[in-house]
Design a protein around this motif. Structure first.
Motif, PDB file in Angstrom:
ATOM      1  N   MET A   1       0.864  -1.175   0.000  1.00 39.34           N
ATOM      2  CA  MET A   1       0.000   0.000   0.000  1.00 39.34           C
ATOM      3  C   MET A   1       0.910   1.237   0.000  1.00 39.34           C
ATOM      4  O   MET A   1       1.753   1.391   0.864  1.00 39.34           O
ATOM      5  CB  MET A   1      -0.883  -0.028   1.259  1.00 39.34           C
ATOM      6  N   ASN A   2       0.715   2.099  -0.977  1.00 40.33           N
ATOM      7  CA  ASN A   2       1.545   3.297  -1.046  1.00 40.33           C
ATOM      8  C   ASN A   2       0.983   4.379  -0.124  1.00 40.33           C
ATOM      9  O   ASN A   2      -0.065   4.210   0.497  1.00 40.33           O
ATOM     10  CB  ASN A   2       1.682   3.786  -2.499  1.00 40.33           C
ATOM     11  N   GLN A   3       1.685   5.480  -0.036  1.00 37.94           N
ATOM     12  CA  GLN A   3       1.319   6.563   0.885  1.00 37.94           C
ATOM     13  C   GLN A   3      -0.080   7.114   0.601  1.00 37.94           C
ATOM     14  O   GLN A   3      -0.844   7.384   1.517  1.00 37.94           O
ATOM     15  CB  GLN A   3       2.337   7.699   0.811  1.00 37.94           C
ATOM     16  N   LYS A   4      -0.399   7.303  -0.671  1.00 41.99           N
ATOM     17  CA  LYS A   4      -1.705   7.853  -1.041  1.00 41.99           C
ATOM     18  C   LYS A   4      -2.827   6.899  -0.633  1.00 41.99           C
ATOM     19  O   LYS A   4      -3.852   7.320  -0.091  1.00 41.99           O
ATOM     20  CB  LYS A   4      -1.748   8.132  -2.540  1.00 41.99           C
ATOM     21  N   GLU A   5      -2.632   5.608  -0.890  1.00 43.20           N
ATOM     22  CA  GLU A   5      -3.634   4.609  -0.516  1.00 43.20           C
ATOM     23  C   GLU A   5      -3.787   4.523   1.000  1.00 43.20           C
ATOM     24  O   GLU A   5      -4.904   4.397   1.511  1.00 43.20           O
ATOM     25  CB  GLU A   5      -3.257   3.242  -1.078  1.00 43.20           C
ATOM     26  N   LEU A   6      -2.683   4.591   1.696  1.00 45.20           N
ATOM     27  CA  LEU A   6      -2.714   4.551   3.152  1.00 45.20           C
ATOM     28  C   LEU A   6      -3.462   5.754   3.713  1.00 45.20           C
ATOM     29  O   LEU A   6      -4.310   5.614   4.600  1.00 45.20           O
ATOM     30  CB  LEU A   6      -1.294   4.506   3.719  1.00 45.20           C
ATOM     31  N   ALA A   7      -3.179   6.926   3.182  1.00 44.01           N
ATOM     32  CA  ALA A   7      -3.869   8.137   3.633  1.00 44.01           C
ATOM     33  C   ALA A   7      -5.368   8.030   3.368  1.00 44.01           C
ATOM     34  O   ALA A   7      -6.189   8.379   4.221  1.00 44.01           O
ATOM     35  CB  ALA A   7      -3.289   9.366   2.946  1.00 44.01           C
ATOM     36  N   GLN A   8      -5.734   7.531   2.204  1.00 49.26           N
ATOM     37  CA  GLN A   8      -7.143   7.362   1.862  1.00 49.26           C
ATOM     38  C   GLN A   8      -7.818   6.355   2.791  1.00 49.26           C
ATOM     39  O   GLN A   8      -8.950   6.552   3.226  1.00 49.26           O
ATOM     40  CB  GLN A   8      -7.292   6.926   0.399  1.00 49.26           C
ATOM     41  N   HIS A   9      -7.113   5.282   3.108  1.00 49.16           N
ATOM     42  CA  HIS A   9      -7.641   4.263   4.024  1.00 49.16           C
ATOM     43  C   HIS A   9      -7.886   4.855   5.415  1.00 49.16           C
ATOM     44  O   HIS A   9      -8.920   4.581   6.037  1.00 49.16           O
ATOM     45  CB  HIS A   9      -6.678   3.079   4.106  1.00 49.16           C
ATOM     46  N   ILE A  10      -6.956   5.634   5.888  1.00 48.34           N
ATOM     47  CA  ILE A  10      -7.087   6.260   7.209  1.00 48.34           C
ATOM     48  C   ILE A  10      -8.274   7.218   7.235  1.00 48.34           C
ATOM     49  O   ILE A  10      -9.064   7.218   8.179  1.00 48.34           O
ATOM     50  CB  ILE A  10      -5.773   6.969   7.609  1.00 48.34           C
ATOM     51  N   ILE A  11      -8.415   8.008   6.202  1.00 48.90           N
ATOM     52  CA  ILE A  11      -9.542   8.947   6.116  1.00 48.90           C
ATOM     53  C   ILE A  11     -10.865   8.185   6.086  1.00 48.90           C
ATOM     54  O   ILE A  11     -11.813   8.539   6.799  1.00 48.90           O
ATOM     55  CB  ILE A  11      -9.402   9.855   4.873  1.00 48.90           C
ATOM     56  N   GLN A  12     -10.934   7.144   5.295  1.00 47.01           N
ATOM     57  CA  GLN A  12     -12.160   6.353   5.194  1.00 47.01           C
ATOM     58  C   GLN A  12     -12.516   5.718   6.539  1.00 47.01           C
ATOM     59  O   GLN A  12     -13.672   5.725   6.961  1.00 47.01           O
ATOM     60  CB  GLN A  12     -12.015   5.269   4.129  1.00 47.01           C
ATOM     61  N   LYS A  13     -11.531   5.191   7.225  1.00 47.38           N
ATOM     62  CA  LYS A  13     -11.766   4.559   8.538  1.00 47.38           C
ATOM     63  C   LYS A  13     -12.254   5.589   9.541  1.00 47.38           C
ATOM     64  O   LYS A  13     -13.181   5.330  10.319  1.00 47.38           O
ATOM     65  CB  LYS A  13     -10.472   3.889   9.022  1.00 47.38           C
ATOM     66  N   TYR A  14     -11.670   6.774   9.540  1.00 45.23           N
ATOM     67  CA  TYR A  14     -12.102   7.836  10.449  1.00 45.23           C
ATOM     68  C   TYR A  14     -13.554   8.215  10.161  1.00 45.23           C
ATOM     69  O   TYR A  14     -14.345   8.390  11.089  1.00 45.23           O
ATOM     70  CB  TYR A  14     -11.192   9.064  10.327  1.00 45.23           C
ATOM     71  N   GLN A  15     -13.908   8.334   8.885  1.00 47.17           N
ATOM     72  CA  GLN A  15     -15.278   8.704   8.526  1.00 47.17           C
ATOM     73  C   GLN A  15     -16.264   7.627   8.962  1.00 47.17           C
ATOM     74  O   GLN A  15     -17.363   7.943   9.444  1.00 47.17           O
ATOM     75  CB  GLN A  15     -15.384   8.957   7.017  1.00 47.17           C
ATOM     76  N   GLU A  16     -15.906   6.378   8.839  1.00 47.34           N
ATOM     77  CA  GLU A  16     -16.763   5.279   9.296  1.00 47.34           C
ATOM     78  C   GLU A  16     -16.944   5.341  10.814  1.00 47.34           C
ATOM     79  O   GLU A  16     -18.060   5.179  11.319  1.00 47.34           O
ATOM     80  CB  GLU A  16     -16.172   3.936   8.885  1.00 47.34           C
ATOM     81  N   ASP A  17     -15.855   5.571  11.533  1.00 47.65           N
ATOM     82  CA  ASP A  17     -15.924   5.662  12.986  1.00 47.65           C
ATOM     83  C   ASP A  17     -16.737   6.877  13.423  1.00 47.65           C
ATOM     84  O   ASP A  17     -17.501   6.807  14.393  1.00 47.65           O
ATOM     85  CB  ASP A  17     -14.518   5.731  13.590  1.00 47.65           C
ATOM     86  N   GLU A  18     -16.597   7.976  12.699  1.00 48.02           N
ATOM     87  CA  GLU A  18     -17.358   9.185  13.010  1.00 48.02           C
ATOM     88  C   GLU A  18     -18.859   8.923  12.830  1.00 48.02           C
ATOM     89  O   GLU A  18     -19.675   9.354  13.641  1.00 48.02           O
ATOM     90  CB  GLU A  18     -16.907  10.333  12.117  1.00 48.02           C
TER      91      GLU A  18
END
Length: 94
Positions: A1-18
């Motif tokens: 997983m590259n940096q862009k994919e990792l950043a997108q994954h983190i954002i998506q996970k935060y939005q789900e948790d929110e």
């Protein structure tokens, strides 16, 4: 997983948790016969109405969970919603 994919994954996970946090808040308010928008406005009087909160309320999503105030307060504080956690604690004492 590259940096862009990792950043997108983190954002998506935060939005789900929110979303889960907001759903828990709505459910707790409904269980207490309280208006989630009113409590939100009390916690954040200078902010405009929360469109995400309104959207989830309009969707009438129910968690069918029994959420205690202490857990909800901890969840709110985890997301940095200390003012809302304080309002929840105030209403929970009633």
């Amino acid at each position: 997983m590259n940096q862009k994919e990792l950043a997108q994954h983190i954002i998506q996970k935060y939005q789900e948790d929110e979303k889960i946090m907001v759903l828990l808040f709505i459910q707790w308010c409904q269980d207490q016969n309280l208006d989630p928008e009113k409590l939100y406005k009390e916690a954040y009087p200078a902010q405009p109405a929360n469109s995400f909160l309104k959207q989830l309320m309009d969707d009438q999503v129910s968690t069918d969970m029994d959420i205690d105030a202490g857990t909800l307060i901890q969840v709110m504080q985890t997301f940095g919603n200390d003012d809302l956690a304080h309002v929840i604690a105030k209403y929970a004492e009633r």
